[in-house]
Design an enzyme around this catalytic site. Structure first.
Site, PDB file in Angstrom:
ATOM      1  N   CYS A 158      36.125  27.044  41.397  1.00  0.00           N
ATOM      2  CA  CYS A 158      35.242  28.261  40.700  1.00  0.00           C
ATOM      3  C   CYS A 158      35.571  28.244  39.419  1.00  0.00           C
ATOM      4  O   CYS A 158      36.277  29.267  38.975  1.00  0.00           O
ATOM      5  CB  CYS A 158      35.334  29.483  41.520  1.00  0.00           C
ATOM      6  SG  CYS A 158      34.902  28.985  43.367  1.00  0.00           S
ATOM      7  N   ALA A 175      33.968  28.846  36.048  1.00  0.00           N
ATOM      8  CA  ALA A 175      33.475  29.382  34.590  1.00  0.00           C
ATOM      9  C   ALA A 175      34.128  30.742  34.520  1.00  0.00           C
ATOM     10  O   ALA A 175      34.159  31.440  35.695  1.00  0.00           O
ATOM     11  CB  ALA A 175      31.976  29.274  34.491  1.00  0.00           C
ATOM     12  N   GLY A 231      36.048  29.400  32.357  1.00  0.00           N
ATOM     13  CA  GLY A 231      37.309  28.293  32.266  1.00  0.00           C
ATOM     14  C   GLY A 231      38.465  28.763  31.528  1.00  0.00           C
ATOM     15  O   GLY A 231      39.270  27.808  31.286  1.00  0.00           O
ATOM     16  N   ASN A 232      38.691  30.090  31.566  1.00  0.00           N
ATOM     17  CA  ASN A 232      40.031  30.533  31.446  1.00  0.00           C
ATOM     18  C   ASN A 232      41.259  29.709  31.809  1.00  0.00           C
ATOM     19  O   ASN A 232      42.221  29.178  31.449  1.00  0.00           O
ATOM     20  CB  ASN A 232      40.130  32.025  31.400  1.00  0.00           C
ATOM     21  CG  ASN A 232      39.118  32.798  30.421  1.00  0.00           C
ATOM     22  OD1 ASN A 232      39.196  32.825  29.252  1.00  0.00           O
ATOM     23  ND2 ASN A 232      38.817  33.771  30.991  1.00  0.00           N
ATOM     24  N   ASP A 274      39.588  30.462  42.432  1.00  0.00           N
ATOM     25  CA  ASP A 274      39.582  31.994  41.725  1.00  0.00           C
ATOM     26  C   ASP A 274      38.056  32.256  41.998  1.00  0.00           C
ATOM     27  O   ASP A 274      37.313  32.280  40.983  1.00  0.00           O
ATOM     28  CB  ASP A 274      39.803  31.630  40.504  1.00  0.00           C
ATOM     29  CG  ASP A 274      39.722  33.051  39.788  1.00  0.00           C
ATOM     30  OD1 ASP A 274      40.350  34.051  40.289  1.00  0.00           O
ATOM     31  OD2 ASP A 274      39.496  33.122  38.522  1.00  0.00           O
ATOM     32  N   CYS A 310      40.546  39.236  41.135  1.00  0.00           N
ATOM     33  CA  CYS A 310      40.741  40.361  40.306  1.00  0.00           C
ATOM     34  C   CYS A 310      40.111  41.691  41.087  1.00  0.00           C
ATOM     35  O   CYS A 310      39.465  42.390  40.440  1.00  0.00           O
ATOM     36  CB  CYS A 310      40.194  40.339  38.834  1.00  0.00           C
ATOM     37  SG  CYS A 310      38.427  39.775  38.906  1.00  0.00           S
TER      38      CYS A 310
HETATM   39  N1  SAM Z   1      38.235  31.157  36.989  1.00  0.00           N
HETATM   40  C1  SAM Z   1      37.525  31.378  36.142  1.00  0.00           C
HETATM   41  C2  SAM Z   1      38.290  31.786  34.863  1.00  0.00           C
HETATM   42  O1  SAM Z   1      39.407  32.072  34.968  1.00  0.00           O
HETATM   43  O2  SAM Z   1      37.604  31.766  33.829  1.00  0.00           O
HETATM   44  C3  SAM Z   1      36.819  32.780  36.679  1.00  0.00           C
HETATM   45  C4  SAM Z   1      35.850  32.481  37.862  1.00  0.00           C
HETATM   46  S1  SAM Z   1      34.780  33.778  38.541  1.00  0.00           S
HETATM   47  C5  SAM Z   1      35.682  34.625  38.988  1.00  0.00           C
HETATM   48  C6  SAM Z   1      34.117  32.794  39.888  1.00  0.00           C
HETATM   49  C7  SAM Z   1      33.203  31.945  39.562  1.00  0.00           C
HETATM   50  O3  SAM Z   1      32.826  31.030  40.626  1.00  0.00           O
HETATM   51  C8  SAM Z   1      31.962  32.259  39.066  1.00  0.00           C
HETATM   52  O4  SAM Z   1      31.332  31.618  37.852  1.00  0.00           O
HETATM   53  C9  SAM Z   1      30.821  31.909  39.995  1.00  0.00           C
HETATM   54  O5  SAM Z   1      29.493  31.483  39.400  1.00  0.00           O
HETATM   55  C10 SAM Z   1      31.285  30.589  40.747  1.00  0.00           C
HETATM   56  N2  SAM Z   1      31.109  30.371  41.784  1.00  0.00           N
HETATM   57  C11 SAM Z   1      30.831  31.253  42.924  1.00  0.00           C
HETATM   58  N3  SAM Z   1      30.523  30.402  44.053  1.00  0.00           N
HETATM   59  C12 SAM Z   1      30.919  29.224  43.752  1.00  0.00           C
HETATM   60  C13 SAM Z   1      30.879  27.860  44.652  1.00  0.00           C
HETATM   61  N4  SAM Z   1      30.619  28.212  46.029  1.00  0.00           N
HETATM   62  N5  SAM Z   1      31.172  26.786  44.045  1.00  0.00           N
HETATM   63  C14 SAM Z   1      31.407  26.979  42.588  1.00  0.00           C
HETATM   64  N6  SAM Z   1      31.413  27.857  41.875  1.00  0.00           N
HETATM   65  C15 SAM Z   1      31.129  29.008  42.372  1.00  0.00           C
END
Ligand code: SAM
Length: 354
Positions: free
Chosen positions: A108, A110, A112-113, A186, A270
């Site tokens: 998961c 975006a 992208g950190n 995440d 978080c």
């Molecule tokens: N790890 C990221 C960072 O540190 O920049 C932050 C991730 S954010 C908490 C969760 C992300 O997971 C969101 O962008 C959301 O759109 C995506 N997401 C949610 N369900 C998903 C799935 N089933 N497959 C892939 N991405 C998913």
């Protein structure tokens, strides 16, 4: 807007990105360019003053500055040499600690950190950009995937990371990724550990029925007070929402666990709620497939042992009350950060391994 300092982050965390700068040179060169040559150690967040820089004792190349010190207009930031990232959000890549021989999936990803941070561990020492794709980043939301692509480019690891826009639990299958060694998981969470502007944004998105999105990329303007927060908590049926989120989080981690070659999975949120944290860990440990696949919670020694705030033992005691040593080990295997008190957002991380 509200001027209360309570909802302002006590410190802004920046990491120096070895992929973009100073391979073979000292990090001090970046500090020098920043005009902040001599990092200090800080005991108390209130002691942080504008104009100084503070080293972090847990994460390599991570520094704290006063939130008033603007960084986004600095060339080093624009060039991707410096990345703004909350300290706790740096824990997962540090715990995963991948080498250049690993193949990693960020489930998961975006904005992208964590993906780019993982890349810095794998390729940070390379003399030039390594041409191998060894990180596969999945992101369900196409708009957020664009931000992810942009961040990967800015951070200088486009050749190492392949982005797939899609649902990780469907698009990533074990037969397609036969060599994967580790995962960053995440997933979307309640975002209850986030305060200030970011939290308001997440609440607004939740109101608009976008339950999958909380992690807006940090900006200099993050730190506004969420005056709607309390109101929101009263209105929303938190229990129902947490139940939905934790069942989704469980599914994502379990899917990662189904890859036969994977050895290590770092799960993080978080959120401050045990439902999304220790209880998800518990549910996984009690799952028959997870047991069969041989996954265990990694011991404290391999999850930033010097970080003092660990998981909530009482959650594990509810299930394993006859085994105090096991409860202690499980709680110690988890990391928690309290919002503000621990110098940033509220956070949870745990590592599964076999
Ligand atoms: N790890 C990221 C960072 O540190 O920049 C932050 C991730 S954010 C908490 C969760 C992300 O997971 C969101 O962008 C959301 O759109 C995506 N997401 C949610 N369900 C998903 C799935 N089933 N497959 C892939 N991405 C998913």
């Amino acid at each position: 807007n509200n001027d209360s300092t309570e909802d302002v982050t006590p410190v802004r965390w920046i990491r120096i990105n070895p992929l973009r700068c100073y391979q073979g040179r000292d990090v001090n060169a970046v500090l020098e360019e920043l005009g902040k040559k001599f990092p200090k150690r800080v005991e108390n967040w209130n002691d942080i003053v504008p104009g100084s820089i503070y080293y972090d004792e847990y994460i390599p190349h991570l520094y704290g500055i006063h939130p008033q010190d603007k960084i986004t207009s600095h060339e080093l930031y624009k060039q991707g040499k410096i990345i703004i990232q909350d300290r706790a959000s740096c824990f997962p890549a540090h715990i995963l600690n991948p080498s250049k021989d690993d193949i990693i999936i960020d489930a998961c990803a975006a904005p992208g950190n964590k993906t780019t941070h993982v890349a810095s561990y794998m390729f940070g020492d390379a003399k030039q950009e390594d041409p191998h794709v060894q990180i596969y980043a999945f992101e369900k939301d196409p708009e957020r995937a664009k931000i992810l692509e942009k961040m990967i480019k800015v951070a200088g690891c486009s050749k190492n990371i392949q982005v797939t826009v899609g649902d990780f639990t469907k698009a990533a299958t074990p037969d397609k990724f036969k060599d994967v060694t580790g995962f960053i998981v995440d997933p979307s969470c309640s975002g209850s550990g986030i305060f200030g502007r970011k939290y308001v944004d997440s609440l607004n998105r939740q109101r608009n029925n976008d339950t999958t999105d909380k992690d807006k990329k940090s900006t200099e303007e993050d730190d506004e007070v969420p005056d709607e927060q309390e109101d929101y908590n009263k209105k929303e049926d938190l229990k129902t929402r947490l139940a939905k989120l934790s069942s989704f989080q469980f599914q994502v981690i379990k899917h990662a666990m189904s890859f036969p070659t994977a050895k290590k999975i770092v799960y993080s949120t978080c959120s401050i709620h045990a439902e999304e944290n220790e209880r998800v860990v518990l549910d996984l440990l009690l799952d028959s497939k997870v047991k069969q696949w041989g996954w265990k919670v990694a011991a404290k020694e391999s999850v930033i042992p010097t970080w003092p705030r660990r998981g909530k033992i009482e959650e594990f005691e509810e299930v394993f009350r006859d085994d105090p040593a096991k409860c202690q080990a499980l709680a110690d295997g988890c990391i928690r950060a309290l919002p503000r008190d621990d110098g940033g957002i509220g956070f949870f991380a745990v590592c599964f391994e076999r």
